[in-house]
Structures are given as C-alpha cells and as structure tokens.
Scaffold this motif. Structure first.
Motif, short mmCIF file in Angstrom:
data_model
loop_
_atom_site.label_atom_id
_atom_site.label_comp_id
_atom_site.label_asym_id
_atom_site.label_seq_id
_atom_site.Cartn_x
_atom_site.Cartn_y
_atom_site.Cartn_z
N LEU A 33 0.82 -1.20 0.00
CA LEU A 33 0.00 0.00 0.00
C LEU A 33 0.86 1.25 0.00
O LEU A 33 1.90 1.31 0.66
CB LEU A 33 -0.88 -0.01 1.26
CG LEU A 33 -1.72 1.23 1.55
CD1 LEU A 33 -2.83 1.39 0.51
CD2 LEU A 33 -2.31 1.14 2.97
N ALA A 34 0.39 2.27 -0.72
CA ALA A 34 0.95 3.62 -0.63
C ALA A 34 -0.19 4.57 -0.29
O ALA A 34 -1.34 4.35 -0.69
CB ALA A 34 1.58 4.04 -1.96
N THR A 35 0.12 5.63 0.46
CA THR A 35 -0.89 6.62 0.81
C THR A 35 -0.50 7.98 0.26
O THR A 35 0.69 8.31 0.16
CB THR A 35 -1.05 6.73 2.34
OG1 THR A 35 0.20 7.09 2.93
CG2 THR A 35 -1.55 5.43 2.94
N ALA A 96 -4.29 9.58 -6.02
CA ALA A 96 -4.18 8.12 -5.88
C ALA A 96 -3.38 7.53 -7.03
O ALA A 96 -2.52 6.66 -6.82
CB ALA A 96 -5.58 7.49 -5.82
N ALA A 99 0.31 8.39 -6.51
CA ALA A 99 0.96 7.57 -5.47
C ALA A 99 1.35 6.21 -6.03
O ALA A 99 2.42 5.68 -5.70
CB ALA A 99 0.03 7.41 -4.27
N LEU A 100 0.51 5.64 -6.88
CA LEU A 100 0.86 4.36 -7.51
C LEU A 100 2.01 4.52 -8.48
O LEU A 100 2.95 3.72 -8.48
CB LEU A 100 -0.34 3.78 -8.26
CG LEU A 100 -1.37 3.03 -7.45
CD1 LEU A 100 -2.51 2.56 -8.35
CD2 LEU A 100 -0.77 1.87 -6.71
N SER A 103 5.53 4.93 -6.79
CA SER A 103 5.87 3.96 -5.75
C SER A 103 5.93 2.57 -6.37
O SER A 103 5.71 2.41 -7.56
CB SER A 103 4.82 3.99 -4.63
OG SER A 103 3.60 3.41 -5.07
N ALA A 105 3.96 0.27 -4.98
CA ALA A 105 2.76 -0.28 -4.33
C ALA A 105 1.81 -0.90 -5.35
O ALA A 105 1.84 -0.56 -6.53
CB ALA A 105 2.05 0.82 -3.55
N SER A 108 -3.29 2.07 -3.69
CA SER A 108 -3.08 3.35 -3.04
C SER A 108 -4.39 3.87 -2.52
O SER A 108 -5.47 3.48 -3.00
CB SER A 108 -2.47 4.38 -4.00
OG SER A 108 -3.39 4.74 -5.00
N TRP A 133 -9.36 5.28 -3.88
CA TRP A 133 -8.59 4.05 -3.76
C TRP A 133 -8.28 3.60 -5.17
O TRP A 133 -9.17 3.57 -6.03
CB TRP A 133 -9.39 2.97 -3.04
CG TRP A 133 -9.81 3.35 -1.66
CD1 TRP A 133 -9.14 3.09 -0.50
CD2 TRP A 133 -11.00 4.05 -1.26
NE1 TRP A 133 -9.83 3.58 0.58
CE2 TRP A 133 -10.98 4.18 0.14
CE3 TRP A 133 -12.09 4.59 -1.96
CZ2 TRP A 133 -11.99 4.81 0.86
CZ3 TRP A 133 -13.09 5.23 -1.25
CH2 TRP A 133 -13.04 5.33 0.14
#
Length: 172
Positions: A33-35, A96, A99-100, A103, A105, A108, A133
C-alpha cells in the motif's frame, strides 16, 4: 453527492485495530500500500506503520498538504487544481494515481478535505472529504463524505473510512 456518515468518531483503539486488519489482509494477499494524504497530514501512514511488520506491506506515504506538493510529488496537474480545487474528485483521483505511479505499491489510497475549523465554503463546507482508492490495474474508486465534528473528529473519521475502504476493496 456527498455521503453523510453518522457521527461515529473512532478512538485510538479502533483506528489501531483497523490498521492491523488492513495489514493482515494486505500481507495475506502479498500486496503493498501507498498513501497520498492532505487533510490527514500523514495520520493514515502513522497508523499503518504503528503495526509491527508493516514494512512487508506498506510501501510509502506522501504527505501533500499544499497544492505545490500535490503537483511536485504526485504529478497532479496544475489545471486540475485550478479548475476543481484540491478538495475534489478529479484531484483525489489524480493523487491516488500519482501515489501508484511514484511507488512500488499495488494499491493506493488518497484523501483531501476540509478538516476545519476554517477553510470551508458553501460548496465545500468543513467536514467535506474526498477519498480515492486505486489499484495497479488502473481501476479507481472515489467517494465524497461529509463528516461532523471538530478538526480531530473529521480527520479520525477520514482515516477510518480510508482504511475501511482498503478492507472493502480487498474483500471483493
């Protein structure tokens, strides 16, 4: 249309339990997961990294409180911010996705909102929060909420709903 949640303000124990549940589900699925957080200021990342073993399923967190940070760290287009404002569906969706993209992840979550006590408007009153999400396959889900309470209450509710959204997404 905003989803008006009943005012159930999670306490620390409830937030910690949610974070553990998210960790168990992510670890079991072999996902990371990434936030991307604005109004929660990194609180979600703090909750998940408080869980022992979270390095196996939490990849990274972005705290992008300013519009410039959203642009620089997550690649949110300036035009989206100008046209829709930071507290909007297009911006939280872009957060979101960013972030993906920035990263390693698999999933996200992103949050942007008006936690208060000031900063609200008629269109976006205090308590307005957008969540998104996203999965590595490109699919994303967004939802708008209106939470009652003071700044702490809004942020606690946003963090809880964000984590519940991960659980819901992975239980399908």
């Amino acid at each position: 249309m905003a989803i008006h949640e009943p005012t159930v303000i999670p306490d620390d124990t409830q937030l910690e339990a949610l974070a553990r549940d998210v960790g168990n589900v992510l670890a079991g699925a072999g996902l990371r997961l990434a936030t991307a957080e604005s109004c929660t200021g990194g609180w979600i990342a703090k909750l998940v990294t408080d869980v022992a073993g979270s390095s196996g399923w939490f990849e990274r967190g972005f705290v992008t409180y300013s519009n410039e940070a959203k642009q620089e760290l997550l690649g949110v287009p300036e035009g989206l911010l100008e046209q829709h404002g930071a507290v909007s569906e297009p911006v939280v969706r872009a957060m979101a996705a960013g972030a993906l993209a920035r990263s390693r992840a698999d999933l996200s979550l992103a949050v942007s909102g008006v936690a208060g006590p000031g900063g609200g408007s008629a269109a976006k009153p205090v308590g307005t929060v957008w969540l998104a999400w996203a999965g590595a396959g490109g699919e994303s889900v967004t939802r708008q909420f209106h939470f009652d309470g003071d700044r702490d209450a809004v942020r606690r509710q946003a963090a809880a709903v964000a984590l519940e959204g991960i659980l819901s997404r992975l239980s399908r």
